[in-house]
Design a protein around this motif. Structure first.
Motif, mmCIF file in Angstrom:
data_model
loop_
_atom_site.group_PDB
_atom_site.id
_atom_site.type_symbol
_atom_site.label_atom_id
_atom_site.label_comp_id
_atom_site.label_asym_id
_atom_site.label_seq_id
_atom_site.Cartn_x
_atom_site.Cartn_y
_atom_site.Cartn_z
ATOM 1 N N GLU A 41 -25.423 -66.859 5.350
ATOM 2 C CA GLU A 41 -25.636 -65.746 4.415
ATOM 3 C C GLU A 41 -27.105 -65.585 4.090
ATOM 4 O O GLU A 41 -27.557 -64.522 3.737
ATOM 5 N N ALA A 42 -27.861 -66.666 4.220
ATOM 6 C CA ALA A 42 -29.233 -66.609 3.734
ATOM 7 C C ALA A 42 -30.250 -66.301 4.819
ATOM 8 O O ALA A 42 -31.428 -66.361 4.579
ATOM 9 N N SER A 43 -29.776 -66.009 6.010
ATOM 10 C CA SER A 43 -30.752 -65.809 7.077
ATOM 11 C C SER A 43 -31.602 -64.571 6.823
ATOM 12 O O SER A 43 -31.215 -63.665 6.100
ATOM 13 N N ALA A 44 -32.772 -64.578 7.394
ATOM 14 C CA ALA A 44 -33.690 -63.451 7.204
ATOM 15 C C ALA A 44 -33.033 -62.150 7.646
ATOM 16 O O ALA A 44 -33.290 -61.081 7.118
ATOM 17 N N GLN A 45 -32.167 -62.264 8.618
ATOM 18 C CA GLN A 45 -31.404 -61.115 9.085
ATOM 19 C C GLN A 45 -30.672 -60.476 7.904
ATOM 20 O O GLN A 45 -30.670 -59.272 7.733
ATOM 21 N N GLY A 46 -30.050 -61.349 7.097
ATOM 22 C CA GLY A 46 -29.309 -60.887 5.928
ATOM 23 C C GLY A 46 -30.195 -60.104 4.996
ATOM 24 O O GLY A 46 -29.816 -59.058 4.489
ATOM 25 N N TYR A 179 -40.223 -74.475 1.229
ATOM 26 C CA TYR A 179 -38.933 -74.604 1.907
ATOM 27 C C TYR A 179 -37.821 -74.032 1.033
ATOM 28 O O TYR A 179 -37.955 -73.957 -0.191
ATOM 29 N N THR A 180 -36.748 -73.631 1.675
ATOM 30 C CA THR A 180 -35.554 -73.274 0.937
ATOM 31 C C THR A 180 -34.483 -74.306 1.263
ATOM 32 O O THR A 180 -34.325 -74.707 2.413
ATOM 33 N N SER A 181 -33.754 -74.726 0.255
ATOM 34 C CA SER A 181 -32.765 -75.791 0.463
ATOM 35 C C SER A 181 -31.588 -75.301 1.290
ATOM 36 O O SER A 181 -30.751 -76.084 1.720
ATOM 37 N N GLN A 182 -31.524 -73.982 1.512
ATOM 38 C CA GLN A 182 -30.407 -73.473 2.310
ATOM 39 C C GLN A 182 -30.552 -73.751 3.789
ATOM 40 O O GLN A 182 -29.623 -73.578 4.553
ATOM 41 N N LEU A 183 -31.744 -74.149 4.177
ATOM 42 C CA LEU A 183 -31.964 -74.495 5.578
ATOM 43 C C LEU A 183 -32.247 -75.982 5.688
ATOM 44 O O LEU A 183 -32.906 -76.566 4.831
ATOM 45 N N GLY A 184 -31.762 -76.569 6.783
ATOM 46 C CA GLY A 184 -31.940 -78.001 6.956
ATOM 47 C C GLY A 184 -33.290 -78.384 7.527
ATOM 48 O O GLY A 184 -33.717 -79.524 7.420
ATOM 49 N N GLU A 195 -37.661 -67.430 6.895
ATOM 50 C CA GLU A 195 -36.705 -67.261 5.813
ATOM 51 C C GLU A 195 -37.412 -67.118 4.458
ATOM 52 O O GLU A 195 -37.149 -66.183 3.707
ATOM 53 N N THR A 196 -38.322 -68.043 4.175
ATOM 54 C CA THR A 196 -38.975 -68.001 2.866
ATOM 55 C C THR A 196 -39.822 -66.737 2.722
ATOM 56 O O THR A 196 -39.787 -66.089 1.682
#
Ligand code: TYD
Ligand code: MG
Length: 455
Positions: A41-46, A179-184, A195-196
């Protein structure tokens, strides 16, 4: 529990593939693919999709207009100029450059200028502690009430801070440490950077916060990771300098709100970066007089004429294949001009090493530099001095013709202002120009006419 989805992403160009490959099919880099988790859900695409569906289409005339005067002016005129007249509300600017070149210094001075006008700014230091930041601020004399700082690397907490403090200008120093915690994956990886910055862009446009993303540069000159970033942001600024030079040149590589040709010139001093209001003076300051191999050329950087010195050294080679080297001028251009000199003017340079340098660390890409290079090389080879009060500009074609270039009048006026007495220029560039007092225009159609006058 569903299996977490991973992809292999090229760390150089962002190419994605579900399977590991030894070589990236896109940029041909070896061993650049790294496995990364993708949060769905959090991808930059989104983010982009949300953008796209936010508003329904309407006639362009009905779109609410941005007020023209809504540019924030920093106290650094050179910086305003590169941005196209100031900071646009809600714009996202990427500031790139080598480590240690002065990105943090520049941006901090800029924030201080804004904050001292009562505009609220938030500086997120993701690389230095608050104490270090304070130390720098004190050194720069940049302590003001409206300048907020936080040492933070988590995107979620940064967004929270922005919503709380509601700044007009936000700086993330640097985007590779966030960083965003939604990505590993680790901070600085392509997916984190993309993403960020995607989320920050969304925030910037939504809340109308002008955002600066500071980014480092890899050795090969690409803004690390941020190649994927360049199309997301509105403006890409690039800070550069030549070895040992205290001068820093700020250049816009992309600008949705202004020209990309403008440059800003700064000098790094004890108390931070200082604007160089009159670059011609600086670039000509240490010019030797009375020696061969030096020519002054009138160059245009954006809307501003700058006089620079082109230096050439021609000396007998010790090798079978002579060396050609250029700094600040395109290498291929130099080879081409040398060939024209040999063929059209009859100078034999096949047993000579040729070195060309633009003094002061400037890089000149416009063809008007040609004539400067040609006369500097010839001057060194023939050991004949070019009159110190002479300035040249013009493109040189393959048949030895001197071709017209734009902005003739501005170049001549700058030369006259700097006290130059003669100017060699293409005939077509001189048409319709009334030269200012004290400068003589010498027009030339081809190199032969230049030669008659000079050598
Ligand atoms: P910095 O802004 O930290 O670089 P970046 O953020 O691009 O990595 O600048 C660091 C360099 O600038 C450092 O080598 C010291 C120099 N400097 C000065 O010469 N004068 C100053 O007042 C400051 C703050 C830095
Ligand atoms: Mg820094």
């Amino acid at each position: 529990m569903a299996k977490e989805k991973t992809v292999f992403i090229c760390q150089t160009c962002g190419y994605q593939t579900p399977k590991w490959l030894g070589r990236c099919p896109d940029c041909q880099g070896w061993g650049t693919l790294v496995e990364e988790l993708i949060g769905e859900e959090a991808s930059a695409q989104g983010v982009r999709q949300r953008w796209a569906t936010e508003e329904i289409p309407c006639a362009i005339g009905e779109v609410a207009e941005e007020e023209e005067g809504m540019r924030l002016s920093t106290r650094l005129e050179e910086f305003n100029r590169v941005l196209g007249g100031g900071i646009v509300n809600g714009s996202v600017v990427l500031l790139g450059g080598d480590p240690g070149i002065g990105k943090s210094t520049l941006i901090f001075q800029c924030l201080h200028g804004l904050a001292s006008q009562g505009r609220r700014c938030l500086y997120i230091s993701a690389e230095e502690s608050l104490r270090q930041t304070k130390l720098r601020a004190k050194r720069l004399g940049a302590v003001s009430d409206e300048l907020f700082v936080a040492a933070e690397t988590s995107l979620e907490r940064i967004i929270q801070a922005v919503e709380e403090i509601k700044p007009l200008v936000l700086v993330i120093d640097s985007i590779q440490s966030i960083y965003t915690s939604q990505l590993g994956s680790a901070p600085g990886s392509i997916s984190q950077v993309r993403e960020t910055s995607g989320r920050l862009t969304y925030l910037a446009k939504g809340l109308g916060v002008a955002t600066f993303l500071v980014g480092h540069v890899t050795k090969d000159g690409a803004i690390a990771g941020p190649r994927v970033l360049e199309h997301i942001v509105d403006t890409v600024l690039y800070m550069e300098h030549s070895a040992d030079s205290p001068f820093r040149i700020l250049r816009a590589v992309k600008n949705r709100f202004g020209s990309t040709n403008e440059i800003g010139v700064f000098e790094m001093k004890e108390g931070g970066l200082q604007e160089v209001i009159n670059p011609s003076e600086i670039f000509l300051a240490e010019r030797p007089t009375g020696t061969s191999g030096s020519a002054v050329m009138a160059s245009m950087e954006g809307t501003r004429p700058i006089l620079v010195e082109i230096q050439a050294l021609v000396s007998p080679t010790a090798f079978a294949v002579p060396r050609r080297m250029s700094i600040g001028v395109d290498y291929n251009r130099l080879s081409l001009l040398v060939a024209v000199l040999e063929k059209k003017v009859g100078i034999n340079l096949s047993h000579q090493d040729i070195f060309v340098n633009v003094a002061g660390g400037l890089r000149i890409e416009e063809p008007a530099v040609d004539l400067g290079v040609v006369v500097a090389v010839a001057s060194s080879h023939l050991d004949k001095v070019i009159p110190p009060a002479m300035v040249v500009f013009g493109e040189v074609g393959l048949t030895g013709e001197v071709r017209g270039v734009s902005f003739g009048e501005q170049r001549i006026r700058e030369a006259a202002r700097m006290g130059f007495k003669e100017c060699i220029l293409p005939r077509s560039s001189a048409q319709g120009i009334k030269p200012p007092e004290g400068i003589e225009l010498i027009t030339a159609r081809d190199l032969r006419e230049v030669w008659e006058r000079l050598f």
